[in-house]
Write an enzyme that holds these catalytic residues in place. Structure first.
Site, short mmCIF file in Angstrom:
data_model
loop_
_atom_site.label_atom_id
_atom_site.label_comp_id
_atom_site.label_asym_id
_atom_site.label_seq_id
_atom_site.Cartn_x
_atom_site.Cartn_y
_atom_site.Cartn_z
N ARG A 86 13.38 0.41 3.59
CA ARG A 86 12.73 1.71 3.64
C ARG A 86 13.51 2.70 4.48
O ARG A 86 13.10 3.84 4.64
CB ARG A 86 11.37 1.50 4.29
CG ARG A 86 10.23 2.13 3.58
CD ARG A 86 9.02 1.63 4.34
NE ARG A 86 7.82 2.21 3.88
CZ ARG A 86 6.94 1.58 3.11
NH1 ARG A 86 7.16 0.37 2.67
NH2 ARG A 86 5.83 2.17 2.80
N ARG A 125 -7.35 4.88 -4.25
CA ARG A 125 -7.06 3.44 -4.31
C ARG A 125 -8.10 2.64 -3.52
O ARG A 125 -8.54 3.05 -2.45
CB ARG A 125 -5.67 3.16 -3.73
CG ARG A 125 -5.42 1.65 -3.62
CD ARG A 125 -4.00 1.30 -3.34
NE ARG A 125 -3.49 1.97 -2.16
CZ ARG A 125 -2.22 1.95 -1.80
NH1 ARG A 125 -1.34 1.30 -2.54
NH2 ARG A 125 -1.82 2.58 -0.73
N ARG A 158 -8.01 1.18 2.15
CA ARG A 158 -7.09 0.85 3.24
C ARG A 158 -7.19 1.93 4.33
O ARG A 158 -7.34 3.10 4.02
CB ARG A 158 -5.65 0.85 2.68
CG ARG A 158 -5.12 -0.53 2.40
CD ARG A 158 -3.85 -0.54 1.59
NE ARG A 158 -2.73 0.22 2.12
CZ ARG A 158 -1.51 0.22 1.60
NH1 ARG A 158 -1.25 -0.52 0.52
NH2 ARG A 158 -0.54 0.95 2.10
#
Ligand code: AP5
Length: 211
Positions: A86, A125, A158
């Site tokens: 990343r 999500r 989340r």
């Protein structure tokens, strides 16, 4: 073939990895999932990582690289790296590590999705607390609200999918992860895939690239 799947938060890396595991006998190494498992197990690694993740910041390179090295050392082939590397430092460390192990990356596949679509995907999500299955309140809802179709586990949002944290994650992506496009172009491994299509269409293109 060993693959890197990269892209912004919500680009669909986890969704595509799940399909590749089921259909191509591949093995996923998701640094985000590894950190979430460590947080659930309340390990020292989890405690360190949580402080960064909850704020939407990247976990320091030294912690991430050590964790990935441990997983790869257990023996890896046909792996998908999801969410790693990343940063350019992580990509360089990965090259060194794979060289030592006489392994290599076949392709670094970049999933391209416009920012306004990412916001919608991330805020909508939902994930299963138990098995990690990924849903979306509009595009992939559970059959019963809040209950996982696979294992009947509790389906939750989340912590880092809250609107106030998503902005920080997107900024971290632009600053640290976006430069990986050039890194893998120079290495001759970069391929971009339009991730703003039906999941199956995205998968079909990835399948063609790796076959
Ligand atoms: P991580 O868990 O890796 O999160 P991320 O990269 O932000 O990626 P996401 O999991 O959010 O998205 P995704 O691309 O997998 O999308 P998904 O398939 O779920 O990392 C979390 C944190 O851990 C980081 O912020 C950082 O703190 C830390 N961390 C992890 N790795 C690190 C590293 N290497 N270095 C430093 N720190 C690290 O899809 C999203 C939604 O969209 C779902 O609801 C899905 O159903 C839907 N969707 C997917 N595809 C489609 C489609 N084609 N059409 C419509 N909807 C779709």
């Amino acid at each position: 073939m060993n693959l890197i799947l990269f892209g912004a938060p919500g680009a669909g890396k986890g969704t595509q990895s799940e399909l590749l595991i089921k259909r191509k006998d591949m093995f996923q190494i998701s640094t985000g999932d590894l950190f979430r498992a460590a947080i659930k197990g309340q390990t020292d690694l989890g405690k360190k990582a949580q402080a960064y993740m909850d704020k939407g910041q990247l976990v320091p390179d030294s912690i991430v690289i050590g964790m990935v090295e441990e997983v790869l050392n257990k023996g890896a082939k046909n792996f998908i790296l999801d969410g790693f590397p990343r940063t350019v430092a992580q990509a360089q460390a990965l090259d060194e590590l794979l060289n030592k192990m006489h392994l290599s990356i076949g392709k670094a596949i970049f999933l391209e999705v416009p920012t306004e679509i990412l916001m919608d995907r991330l805020t909508g999500r939902r994930v299963c607390k138990n098995c990690g299955a990924v849903y979306h309140i509009v595009s992939k809802p559970t059959k019963t609200e809040g209950v996982c179709d696979n294992c009947n586990g509790e389906v939750i949002q989340r912590n880092d999918d809250k609107a106030e944290v998503i902005g920080t994650r997107l900024k971290a992506y632009e600053e640290f992860t976006s430069p990986l496009k050039d890194f893998y172009k120079k290495a001759g491994k970069f391929t971009a895939v339009d991730g703003n299509r039906e999941t199956e269409n995205v998968y079909n293109e990835i399948e063609k690239i790796i076959s």
